[in-house]
Design a protein around this motif. Sequence first.
Motif, PDB file in Angstrom:
ATOM      1  N   PHE A   1       0.931  -1.186   0.016  1.00 36.99           N
ATOM      2  CA  PHE A   1      -0.235   0.094   0.123  1.00 36.99           C
ATOM      3  C   PHE A   1       1.018   1.169   0.066  1.00 36.99           C
ATOM      4  CE2 PHE A   1      -2.122  -3.426   2.085  1.00 36.99           C
ATOM      5  CZ  PHE A   1      -3.191  -3.546   1.732  1.00 36.99           C
ATOM      6  N   ALA A   2       0.434   2.304  -0.654  1.00 37.62           N
ATOM      7  CA  ALA A   2       1.007   3.728  -0.532  1.00 37.62           C
ATOM      8  C   ALA A   2       0.975   4.118   0.706  1.00 37.62           C
ATOM      9  CB  ALA A   2       0.466   4.468  -1.709  1.00 37.62           C
ATOM     10  N   THR A   3      -0.094   4.042   1.590  1.00 36.47           N
ATOM     11  CA  THR A   3      -0.144   4.728   2.793  1.00 36.47           C
ATOM     12  C   THR A   3      -0.692   3.836   3.852  1.00 36.47           C
ATOM     13  OG1 THR A   3      -2.565   5.107   2.572  1.00 36.47           O
ATOM     14  CG2 THR A   3      -1.047   6.871   1.534  1.00 36.47           C
ATOM     15  N   ASP A   4      -0.489   4.211   5.122  1.00 32.25           N
ATOM     16  CA  ASP A   4      -0.845   3.232   6.318  1.00 32.25           C
ATOM     17  C   ASP A   4      -2.445   3.259   6.204  1.00 32.25           C
ATOM     18  OD1 ASP A   4       1.691   2.892   7.059  1.00 32.25           O
ATOM     19  OD2 ASP A   4       1.987   4.717   8.199  1.00 32.25           O
ATOM     20  N   ARG A   5      -3.040   4.345   5.795  1.00 23.46           N
ATOM     21  CA  ARG A   5      -4.504   4.586   6.158  1.00 23.46           C
ATOM     22  C   ARG A   5      -5.243   3.716   4.845  1.00 23.46           C
ATOM     23  NH1 ARG A   5      -8.056  10.143   5.677  1.00 23.46           N
ATOM     24  NH2 ARG A   5     -10.178   8.724   5.760  1.00 23.46           N
ATOM     25  N   GLY A   6      -4.448   3.881   4.023  1.00 19.81           N
ATOM     26  CA  GLY A   6      -5.153   2.778   2.839  1.00 19.81           C
ATOM     27  C   GLY A   6      -5.044   1.527   3.131  1.00 19.81           C
ATOM     28  N   GLN A   7      -4.062   1.105   3.771  1.00 17.20           N
ATOM     29  CA  GLN A   7      -3.568  -0.519   4.169  1.00 17.20           C
ATOM     30  C   GLN A   7      -4.761  -0.795   5.312  1.00 17.20           C
ATOM     31  OE1 GLN A   7      -0.314  -0.941   6.670  1.00 17.20           O
ATOM     32  NE2 GLN A   7      -0.440  -3.194   6.457  1.00 17.20           N
TER      33      GLN A   7
ATOM     34  N   GLY B   1     -12.155  -3.614   5.628  1.00 14.75           N
ATOM     35  CA  GLY B   1     -12.948  -4.183   4.796  1.00 14.75           C
ATOM     36  C   GLY B   1     -12.796  -5.519   4.473  1.00 14.75           C
ATOM     37  N   ALA B   2     -11.770  -6.119   4.300  1.00 13.86           N
ATOM     38  CA  ALA B   2     -11.225  -7.504   4.103  1.00 13.86           C
ATOM     39  C   ALA B   2     -11.718  -8.508   5.328  1.00 13.86           C
ATOM     40  CB  ALA B   2      -9.915  -7.554   3.660  1.00 13.86           C
TER      41      ALA B   2
END
Length: 139
Positions: free
Chosen positions: A81-87, A93-94
Amino acid sequence: MRLTRPMLALTGAAAALALAGCGTGGDAKAAAVPSAATGSLEHLAAEVKCTPNIQIDADELRQAVCKKAANSPGKFILATFATDRGQREWINGAKDYGGHYLVGRKWVAVGETTKTVTTLRATLGGDIEEGTDHSAHTG
């Protein structure tokens, strides 16, 4: 001196911290876990001797399937992931769909079984998280 609730809470927290330092020296398994790996998807895959089959190649997320890796008992998905938040949003969600997650800094390995992520953890480090278990809801 009169003890107030905030003072009692502070005293309790200090006692808990002091007691946490006591013990037999820690868990041997915890000591065997390496620091969480870092790097690109390809670098992480190389660490576990897997040739990644790239499924998603976007700026914010790269995802691949690894069918065979050294000492891995099953296939797994590796995502960076590009960002911690995106991760964190992706994981949250997963996890609704179940699964077993090995989580590092800006990367996740999703295994078919707990054994898969436990085996990967010996090389990649990270923390194991479990998705929601829906087995009780089957009819």
